[in-house]
Structure formats: C-alpha cells, structure tokens
Design a protein around this motif. Sequence first.
Motif, mmCIF file in Angstrom:
data_model
loop_
_atom_site.group_PDB
_atom_site.id
_atom_site.type_symbol
_atom_site.label_atom_id
_atom_site.label_comp_id
_atom_site.label_asym_id
_atom_site.label_seq_id
_atom_site.Cartn_x
_atom_site.Cartn_y
_atom_site.Cartn_z
ATOM 1 N N LYS A 120 0.838 -1.201 0.000
ATOM 2 C CA LYS A 120 0.000 0.000 0.000
ATOM 3 C C LYS A 120 0.874 1.253 0.000
ATOM 4 N N ALA A 121 1.978 1.211 0.734
ATOM 5 C CA ALA A 121 2.910 2.343 0.729
ATOM 6 C C ALA A 121 3.508 2.528 -0.655
ATOM 7 N N LYS A 122 3.836 1.432 -1.304
ATOM 8 C CA LYS A 122 4.392 1.476 -2.656
ATOM 9 C C LYS A 122 3.393 2.079 -3.630
ATOM 10 N N ALA A 123 2.124 1.703 -3.498
ATOM 11 C CA ALA A 123 1.088 2.231 -4.388
ATOM 12 C C ALA A 123 0.918 3.736 -4.188
ATOM 13 N N GLU A 124 1.022 4.196 -2.951
ATOM 14 C CA GLU A 124 0.886 5.623 -2.671
ATOM 15 C C GLU A 124 2.141 6.410 -3.046
ATOM 16 N N ALA A 125 3.268 5.718 -3.131
ATOM 17 C CA ALA A 125 4.531 6.399 -3.422
ATOM 18 C C ALA A 125 4.604 6.909 -4.846
ATOM 19 N N CYS A 126 3.875 6.266 -5.749
ATOM 20 C CA CYS A 126 3.819 6.707 -7.139
ATOM 21 C C CYS A 126 5.201 6.919 -7.759
ATOM 22 N N GLY A 127 6.026 5.893 -7.681
ATOM 23 C CA GLY A 127 7.324 5.950 -8.343
ATOM 24 C C GLY A 127 8.513 6.154 -7.438
ATOM 25 N N LEU A 128 8.289 6.618 -6.208
ATOM 26 C CA LEU A 128 9.412 6.796 -5.297
ATOM 27 C C LEU A 128 9.948 5.436 -4.855
ATOM 28 N N PRO A 129 11.260 5.294 -4.697
ATOM 29 C CA PRO A 129 11.824 4.011 -4.267
ATOM 30 C C PRO A 129 11.392 3.665 -2.843
ATOM 31 N N LEU A 130 11.166 2.377 -2.606
ATOM 32 C CA LEU A 130 10.723 1.900 -1.299
ATOM 33 C C LEU A 130 11.888 1.223 -0.591
ATOM 34 N N VAL A 131 12.136 1.644 0.646
ATOM 35 C CA VAL A 131 13.217 1.093 1.462
ATOM 36 C C VAL A 131 12.612 0.450 2.703
ATOM 37 N N LEU A 132 13.095 -0.732 3.050
ATOM 38 C CA LEU A 132 12.629 -1.437 4.239
ATOM 39 C C LEU A 132 13.709 -1.365 5.308
ATOM 40 N N TYR A 133 13.375 -0.748 6.439
ATOM 41 C CA TYR A 133 14.314 -0.616 7.556
ATOM 42 C C TYR A 133 13.781 -1.448 8.718
ATOM 43 N N SER A 134 14.631 -2.295 9.316
ATOM 44 C CA SER A 134 14.138 -3.238 10.312
ATOM 45 C C SER A 134 15.137 -3.475 11.426
ATOM 46 N N HIS A 135 14.615 -3.990 12.538
ATOM 47 C CA HIS A 135 15.474 -4.275 13.691
ATOM 48 C C HIS A 135 15.010 -5.528 14.416
ATOM 49 N N LEU A 158 18.842 -4.426 7.539
ATOM 50 C CA LEU A 158 18.588 -5.369 8.627
ATOM 51 C C LEU A 158 19.505 -5.029 9.796
ATOM 52 N N SER A 159 18.944 -4.499 10.863
ATOM 53 C CA SER A 159 19.711 -4.149 12.054
ATOM 54 C C SER A 159 19.548 -5.263 13.090
ATOM 55 N N SER A 160 20.643 -5.985 13.366
ATOM 56 C CA SER A 160 20.619 -7.107 14.319
ATOM 57 C C SER A 160 19.408 -8.014 14.080
ATOM 58 N N PRO A 161 19.257 -8.524 12.865
ATOM 59 C CA PRO A 161 18.047 -9.295 12.542
ATOM 60 C C PRO A 161 17.977 -10.625 13.294
ATOM 61 N N MET A 162 16.789 -10.956 13.773
ATOM 62 C CA MET A 162 16.572 -12.236 14.437
ATOM 63 C C MET A 162 16.215 -13.276 13.373
ATOM 64 N N ILE A 163 17.228 -13.840 12.764
ATOM 65 C CA ILE A 163 17.004 -14.848 11.736
ATOM 66 C C ILE A 163 16.604 -16.179 12.372
ATOM 67 N N ARG A 164 17.224 -16.480 13.515
ATOM 68 C CA ARG A 164 16.836 -17.666 14.270
ATOM 69 C C ARG A 164 16.924 -17.334 15.756
ATOM 70 N N PRO A 165 15.882 -17.629 16.532
ATOM 71 C CA PRO A 165 15.893 -17.246 17.949
ATOM 72 C C PRO A 165 16.943 -17.989 18.748
ATOM 73 N N LEU A 166 17.502 -17.312 19.754
ATOM 74 C CA LEU A 166 18.425 -17.948 20.676
ATOM 75 C C LEU A 166 17.633 -18.794 21.670
ATOM 76 N N THR A 167 18.076 -19.985 21.903
ATOM 77 C CA THR A 167 17.353 -20.890 22.805
ATOM 78 C C THR A 167 18.169 -21.254 24.041
ATOM 79 N N GLY A 168 19.224 -20.494 24.315
ATOM 80 C CA GLY A 168 20.003 -20.710 25.520
ATOM 81 C C GLY A 168 20.677 -22.069 25.555
ATOM 82 N N LYS A 169 20.527 -22.735 26.672
ATOM 83 C CA LYS A 169 21.158 -24.043 26.849
ATOM 84 C C LYS A 169 20.371 -25.169 26.185
#
Length: 301
Positions: A120-135, A158-169
């Motif tokens: 929906k953001a892309k449709a409203e942007a009407c040609g402006l480049p779309l950037v995805l910022y995440s943490h 991708l800022s410190s992306p949680m690709i796989r959760p830490l499960t400790g011991k």
Amino acid sequence: MRTRVLQEKNYAERMQNGVEPYLAAHAEEFYWERESGHPIHVLRYRAFRPRGVVVISHGFTENAEKYKEIVYYFIKEHFHVYLPEHCGHGKSYRLVEDPSLVYVDSYHRYVEDLLFVARKAKAEACGLPLVLYSHSMGGGIAAAAAAKAPHLFRKVVLSSPMIRPLTGKVPFADAKRIAAFACATERGTQYVVGQKPYQGIESFKQSSSLSRPRFLYYQQKREKRAAVSPKCRFLRMAPCRRTSVPRSDAERMETDRGSCPFISGGERSSCVQPCPGADDPENGRTPSRHGKNGKSTGRKA
C-alpha cells in the motif's frame, strides 16, 4: 547538510520540545485491515521534497513510540515513513486478551501483514523508491518479506536481525519440538516457563541499551502507554491541518513549522504528496482540507 544526531545531553528536553512537535506536524495515524477484524495500527509521516519512502519493521515487544527519533532523521533527510505495529504490539490487533503476551499463530502472519502495508505504501509512493528498515525480530520479518517479494524494495536494512531465535542451553532442535508439543496441546497462548506479564521494572543495567537517556525516555513512555487494542478505522483521505511547532529548541534543532501531509485526488488518484509548509520557501499557502472527491476517516497522530 546532513541531519545532526541528538546528543545525550538534554536528550529528553530536545525530544519533547523539538522532535515530538515536529513529528506531530507531519504525522497521520490510522488503521488498515489485511484480514477482517484485525486492524493494523500505522503511523505515516510525510517529508518535503521526498526522495524515497521508508517502511519500518520494529522489534519484539517494541512499538512505534520507540522509533520517533529515527523517524525524525528519515523525515529530515526527505523520506516519507510508514511505521506499522506488528500483531500483538502497540495498538495493533491481538490474538489474545493479555496485553503483555506477544502471541502469533504463525510467523507468516507477521510477514504478510508487513507486505500488505509495504504494498500500500508502494502504491501511494507513485514511483518513489521503497526502502525497508528493520530491527531484531522485525529484521527477521523483513528478511522473509524481502525474500518473498524481492522486487518490492529498492533497499533492505537489517539491524541485528533475528534470523533464528536464541534458545540458551536448550538445543534449537529440542526447542522446536518443545514448542510444537506446546502448540499441539493448546498451550501456545500460555507463557513459557519462567516468563510472566510485564511488570515495568526493567532497569538500564538489565537492558541491552547503550544510551541511558534514551532508555529512560522510552521507558517512561512505555509505562504510561495503555496496551489496549482499538477498534479499526479505515483511511480513505487524510485531512490537512496547519500545525505550529513551538520555537526555541525546535528552531535550534532546525525543526520547522509545517502542515500535516495529505493525499491528493479521490479514489482514482492516491499518490502521496509532500508535506507543504515552511520547509518549502515557495509554498506558504494552506492546502485544502480534503482532496478532490475524498473524505477522511483517519485521524491526526
């Protein structure tokens, strides 16, 4: 000239007297539904002379409040910003009644909700480049979203992306089996052993934050914010109101007075227009309250 990063000295004062009024003058708050009865809370900010659109995917147990400072930087660097809150977070819909319990029936729900807002953001942007910022968890969601729709985004951060959760011991394979058993025995909506509802007693030392002023500022906001899932409101056309930003700190930080953003046209034209105001020295006019043939059911943040 690049926007200066806020320093820790007088951080709270600068946020309250400069950044927050500036954001309020550029913000709209509304709800979009991908599924009936599941409103996604979205904050949308407009920049003057935009050169792109940023969609932010926040982390686990976070909400839009925590990203006000980074949103401010994006706007000052001429990017529109869309900030949706994930299922179970902030003011977005929840699948359980407990406001402290972050529950989702499938990780794909996070991905599909994010892609829905991004499209929906892309449709409203009407040609402006779309950037995805995440943490963090939002980084894992963003990575999955980008993998599913690689041509939707110009860039992905991708800022410190949680690709796989830490499960400790507990070995990851065992953790998966434990989680599968809990879901199969209808315990998926219960707290994991050792976890409990949010008590609001986290200290700076217990956190992973590196900035005490920022931690304390957000912590105070978090404690005051009521975690209640609101009813859904749909946005067709957003109103444009003139909003004056207080001077003093606002001026010293190069914040300006402006008007909130608006959408031009009716149902056939939904391109996002830049925020007019003092940012634009050639535009001192007050824009129309509504676009052509449009009505607003959104509300100002």
